[in-house]
Design an enzyme around this catalytic site. Structure first.
Site, mmCIF file in Angstrom:
data_model
loop_
_atom_site.group_PDB
_atom_site.id
_atom_site.type_symbol
_atom_site.label_atom_id
_atom_site.label_comp_id
_atom_site.label_asym_id
_atom_site.label_seq_id
_atom_site.Cartn_x
_atom_site.Cartn_y
_atom_site.Cartn_z
ATOM 1 N N GLY A 239 0.763 -1.237 0.000
ATOM 2 C CA GLY A 239 0.000 0.000 0.000
ATOM 3 C C GLY A 239 0.788 1.278 0.000
ATOM 4 O O GLY A 239 0.207 2.363 -0.122
ATOM 5 N N GLU A 273 4.097 -6.673 1.617
ATOM 6 C CA GLU A 273 3.501 -7.088 0.336
ATOM 7 C C GLU A 273 3.422 -5.906 -0.627
ATOM 8 O O GLU A 273 2.344 -5.529 -1.084
ATOM 9 C CB GLU A 273 2.077 -7.628 0.568
ATOM 10 C CG GLU A 273 1.964 -8.782 1.539
ATOM 11 C CD GLU A 273 0.512 -9.123 1.906
ATOM 12 O OE1 GLU A 273 -0.401 -8.355 1.535
ATOM 13 O OE2 GLU A 273 0.295 -10.150 2.560
ATOM 14 N N PRO A 274 4.552 -5.292 -0.958
ATOM 15 C CA PRO A 274 4.479 -4.111 -1.823
ATOM 16 C C PRO A 274 4.206 -4.486 -3.282
ATOM 17 O O PRO A 274 4.739 -5.472 -3.791
ATOM 18 C CB PRO A 274 5.888 -3.508 -1.698
ATOM 19 C CG PRO A 274 6.774 -4.663 -1.365
ATOM 20 C CD PRO A 274 5.928 -5.650 -0.599
ATOM 21 N N GLY A 275 3.351 -3.722 -3.912
ATOM 22 C CA GLY A 275 3.099 -3.907 -5.338
ATOM 23 C C GLY A 275 3.502 -2.638 -6.073
ATOM 24 O O GLY A 275 4.543 -2.551 -6.721
ATOM 25 N N ARG A 276 2.668 -1.621 -5.888
ATOM 26 C CA ARG A 276 2.875 -0.353 -6.573
ATOM 27 C C ARG A 276 4.273 0.229 -6.339
ATOM 28 O O ARG A 276 4.926 0.700 -7.270
ATOM 29 C CB ARG A 276 1.827 0.645 -6.073
ATOM 30 C CG ARG A 276 1.725 1.917 -6.876
ATOM 31 C CD ARG A 276 0.783 2.912 -6.180
ATOM 32 N NE ARG A 276 -0.500 2.346 -5.841
ATOM 33 C CZ ARG A 276 -1.565 2.340 -6.651
ATOM 34 N NH1 ARG A 276 -1.496 2.901 -7.838
ATOM 35 N NH2 ARG A 276 -2.708 1.799 -6.267
ATOM 36 N N ARG A 312 -6.410 3.508 -15.159
ATOM 37 C CA ARG A 312 -6.377 4.246 -13.898
ATOM 38 C C ARG A 312 -6.962 5.663 -14.001
ATOM 39 O O ARG A 312 -7.737 6.071 -13.141
ATOM 40 C CB ARG A 312 -4.964 4.286 -13.319
ATOM 41 C CG ARG A 312 -4.417 2.906 -12.939
ATOM 42 C CD ARG A 312 -3.093 2.991 -12.197
ATOM 43 N NE ARG A 312 -3.248 3.642 -10.923
ATOM 44 C CZ ARG A 312 -2.897 4.889 -10.652
ATOM 45 N NH1 ARG A 312 -2.329 5.636 -11.584
ATOM 46 N NH2 ARG A 312 -3.103 5.394 -9.472
ATOM 47 N N TYR A 316 -10.163 5.889 -11.578
ATOM 48 C CA TYR A 316 -9.997 6.592 -10.300
ATOM 49 C C TYR A 316 -9.770 8.084 -10.482
ATOM 50 O O TYR A 316 -9.441 8.772 -9.513
ATOM 51 C CB TYR A 316 -8.758 6.084 -9.540
ATOM 52 C CG TYR A 316 -8.552 4.609 -9.418
ATOM 53 C CD1 TYR A 316 -9.469 3.811 -8.730
ATOM 54 C CD2 TYR A 316 -7.413 4.012 -9.935
ATOM 55 C CE1 TYR A 316 -9.240 2.454 -8.578
ATOM 56 C CE2 TYR A 316 -7.175 2.654 -9.785
ATOM 57 C CZ TYR A 316 -8.098 1.885 -9.104
ATOM 58 O OH TYR A 316 -7.861 0.558 -8.947
ATOM 59 N N CYS A 342 -14.990 4.587 -27.363
ATOM 60 C CA CYS A 342 -16.238 5.343 -27.387
ATOM 61 C C CYS A 342 -16.817 5.524 -25.995
ATOM 62 O O CYS A 342 -17.883 4.979 -25.656
ATOM 63 C CB CYS A 342 -17.235 4.641 -28.298
ATOM 64 S SG CYS A 342 -16.559 4.515 -29.953
ATOM 65 N N TYR A 370 -0.591 -1.750 -11.973
ATOM 66 C CA TYR A 370 -2.018 -1.550 -12.269
ATOM 67 C C TYR A 370 -2.198 -0.914 -13.644
ATOM 68 O O TYR A 370 -3.089 -0.089 -13.862
ATOM 69 C CB TYR A 370 -2.698 -0.749 -11.140
ATOM 70 C CG TYR A 370 -2.443 -1.386 -9.788
ATOM 71 C CD1 TYR A 370 -3.059 -2.594 -9.465
ATOM 72 C CD2 TYR A 370 -1.559 -0.830 -8.876
ATOM 73 C CE1 TYR A 370 -2.801 -3.219 -8.247
ATOM 74 C CE2 TYR A 370 -1.296 -1.451 -7.647
ATOM 75 C CZ TYR A 370 -1.930 -2.642 -7.347
ATOM 76 O OH TYR A 370 -1.664 -3.257 -6.150
#
Ligand SMILES: *Cc1c(COP(=O)(O)O)cnc(C)c1O
Length: 415
Positions: A239, A273-276, A312, A316, A342, A370
């Site tokens: 996170g 648990e890093p992703g980004r 993204r 968001y 479209c 992502y």
């Protein structure tokens, strides 16, 4: 810090110009930097050195086999949320004993497969899931290692769609029920209690929510200890945010240093648990301008990449930096950078000042997490190529799809 930098007027990916890469592989495409991925992983590894730890890359952020393999070679662990991700990690050379299985809807088949290959831990998200894991383990004469995902009810101060640690979220077990769940787990023959975990959201830009949650969960660890339930690993989820624009998230080493203070005198393994924070700035999305178009109110740069490739911004309202691949002295104007899909939400960026002409290449930065993984075939658009740069070498790590592949599994009714 990443390895996408200008030298003179040209944007480079490590030692190659992005223009040359685009000429060779076509657009749109995602370009990843091996050196950046490795650097970001090592920042965590160095910050955690000297304390028992596991760095489990969140596969959902970028599940390309080439990316997973680069991390597996560094000894990374992996955080998965599906049986599909389990297959990817094993195929990419990841070690089963370093896999953590998160997610609140694990199916029987997924649980069985994960038990068979011997993953490190199941992060359990409900009473019903715990019972299911216990039953499967007993039927297979195995013991399933588990951790309970506790919802610490802290506000991560992030976008509501990516906030997961509040009472109203669907994730985890409310803190008030967690102790009971551990008591039940301790009585189950197919279960061995390993850890405790939380994950409070994504793109967090301050340390407080993490430190707050850690305090709350450590209190619970001590309560469990008093009852004879020993917790051997403490998983603080992922996170941590990245600087997409002006935000200034703490550096991972800063966060981990503060976290380690809370663990002085505690032997528990720290799991992250890093992703980004590992993958986002290790990738860019490259797209070509097809047309420039002027309306009464706006200038549009219509590009060959779209919301189906990088969702993204549309999903968001996320802001990602958009830069020209070759800087020029063309006239500057303010553009909305939009794709051909479209939908009015099909934009990559709004109100961007750019010196551009039709035919130019643009790079959307921070697209390594992502990005491709959330892409779709909406509007029958083949998913794009992914390329990994390693110094002055480039490798195609995913072929661009063909239209024929998109409907290869479809059928028409018989005559
Ligand atoms: C998504 C997710 C992560 C990774 O989050 P990032 O914001 O990419 O670091 C880690 N753990 C769990 C359980 C997740 O759902």
């Amino acid at each position: 810090m990443d390895h996408f930098k200008y030298k003179g007027d040209s944007l480079f990916a490590e030692d190659l110009t992005v223009s040359d890469i685009a000429a060779r592989y076509g657009t749109p495409c995602f370009i990843y930097s091996r050196a950046t991925l490795e650097r970001h992983y090592r920042v965590y590894a160095e910050a955690l050195a000297g304390h028992p730890h596991k760095i489990c890359f969140a596969v959902k952020a970028n599940s390309n086999l080439g990316v997973l393999n680069v991390l597996a070679r560094l000894g990374a662990g992996f955080d998965i949320v599906s049986g599909g991700e389990l297959d990817r990690v094993l195929t990419a050379g990841g070690d089963a004993s370093n896999i953590i299985f998160s997610g609140l809807g694990k199916t029987t088949n997924e649980i069985r497969k994960a038990l068979d290959v011997g993953i490190h831990c199941f992060n359990v998200e409900s009473e019903a899931e715990l019972s299911r894991i216990n039953e499967i383990a007993q039927a297979e004469e195995k013991i399933a290692p588990i951790s309970v995902r506790v919802n610490p009810n802290v506000d991560a101060g992030t976008h509501p769609y990516i906030s997961t640690g509040l009472k109203e979220n669907k994730f985890g077990i409310p803190a008030s029920n967690a102790i009971d769940l551990y008591r039940n787990a301790a009585k189950m023959d197919g279960i061995s209690i390993m850890g405790i975990d939380f994950h409070i959201g994504s793109q967090l830009t301050t340390v407080e929510p993490f430190l707050d949650a850690i305090d709350r969960i450590l209190e619970m660890v001590d309560k469990l200890d008093e009852e004879g339930i020993k917790i051997s690993h403490f998983d603080m989820g992922g996170g941590l945010g990245v600087p997409y624009g002006k935000e200034e998230p703490p550096h991972p080493s800063e966060l981990i240093a503060l976290v380690r203070e809370k663990f002085t005198g505690r032997e528990m393994e720290i799991v992250v648990e890093p992703g980004r924070s590992i993958a986002a700035n290790a990738g860019i999305f490259v797209t070509r301008i097809e047309y420039l178009k002027k309306s009464e109110q706006k200038n549009f740069a219509i590009v060959d990449g779209a919301m189906n490739d990088l969702i993204r911004p549309a999903l968001y309202g996320a802001w990602q930096e958009i830069v020209p691949v070759e800087k020029s002295s063309k006239a500057a104007a303010v553009y909305d950078v939009v794709g051909p899909v479209c939908e009015s939400s099909d934009f990559l960026g709004k109100d961007r000042e750019l010196n551009i002409a039709a035919g130019d290449l643009l790079a959307v930065r921070s697209a390594g997490a992502y990005g491709f993984v959330m892409s779709s075939n909406y509007n029958t658009r083949p998913r794009v190529a992914e390329i990994m740069i390693d110094c002055s070498d480039s490798y195609l790590v995913r072929e661009r799809e063909t239209v024929a592949e998109l409907f290869a599994n479809e059928y028409m009714l018989p005559d």
